[in-house]
Design an enzyme around this catalytic site. Structure first.
Site, PDB file in Angstrom:
ATOM      1  CB  CYS A   1      44.885  37.530  39.526  1.00  0.00           C
ATOM      2  SG  CYS A   1      45.334  37.257  41.468  1.00  0.00           S
ATOM      3  CB  THR A   2      42.959  40.763  42.640  1.00  0.00           C
ATOM      4  OG1 THR A   2      44.458  41.186  42.083  1.00  0.00           O
ATOM      5  CG2 THR A   2      43.184  40.007  43.669  1.00  0.00           C
TER       6      THR A   2
END
Length: 175
Positions: free
Chosen positions: A104-105
């Site tokens: 993800c981030t």
């Protein structure tokens, strides 16, 4: 071999716990890394995005050299990209890692640590444009992207797929 899982306040639980489960099973049953370690800046418990509390095995200061490092994402990455201690830890460990992975981030932490310049990468669908705006990353809208020893994945459940693909790659390499 040491497989490190970076933990920090506000990380997305499933970004961490899904890959942890897969990697620790590989470790336990199929000759994976001998040590799986949760690593935080300080020895205190780390509170995740939804309130889960995780106790680190090691701190940045006493962490052994890692063969592999996984960086989860979540809301906490917005703050941690500006944490020099965390970014220096990731950059320093990455120098000798066989692979660095993000979910993800967590991709933005890898970028801040200088690991994504002129590389292909992905992240959560809602952050793809922000990744493009960095200007020095080729954004690929796939669930998992591998560029050399850097692995990135899309959001949340993609971390489980990332761990499975990584193990498949690593075990095929040994054949």
């Amino acid at each position: 071999m040491n497989f490190g899982f970076l933990i920090f306040p506000g990380l997305e639980e499933l970004d961490l716990v899904g890959p942890w489960e897969i990697i620790s099973l590989w470790s336990k049953f199929a000759q994976g890394p001998e040590n799986c370690l949760m690593i935080a800046e300080n020895p205190e418990p780390v509170i995740c995005s939804k309130g889960m509390s995780i106790n680190p095995h090691a701190t940045f200061e006493d962490c052994p050299p890692l063969d592999f490092l996984l960086v989860p994402g979540g809301e906490g990455t917005r703050r941690e990209v500006d944490n020099p201690s965390l970014i220096q830890f990731v950059a320093r460990q990455a120098e000798n890692c066989k692979a660095v992975l993000s979910v993800c981030t967590g991709t933005f932490i890898l970028h801040r640590a200088g690991l994504l310049t002129n590389k292909r990468a992905t992240t959560h669908w809602a952050s793809l444009q922000k990744l493009r705006e960095l200007g020095d990353v080729e954004v690929i809208e796939d669930r998992i992207v591998r560029d050399g020893n850097i692995w990135t994945s899309a959001g949340i459940s993609a971390g489980i797929d990332l761990a499975l693909a990584f193990i498949e790659y690593m075990t095929d390499e040994k054949k």
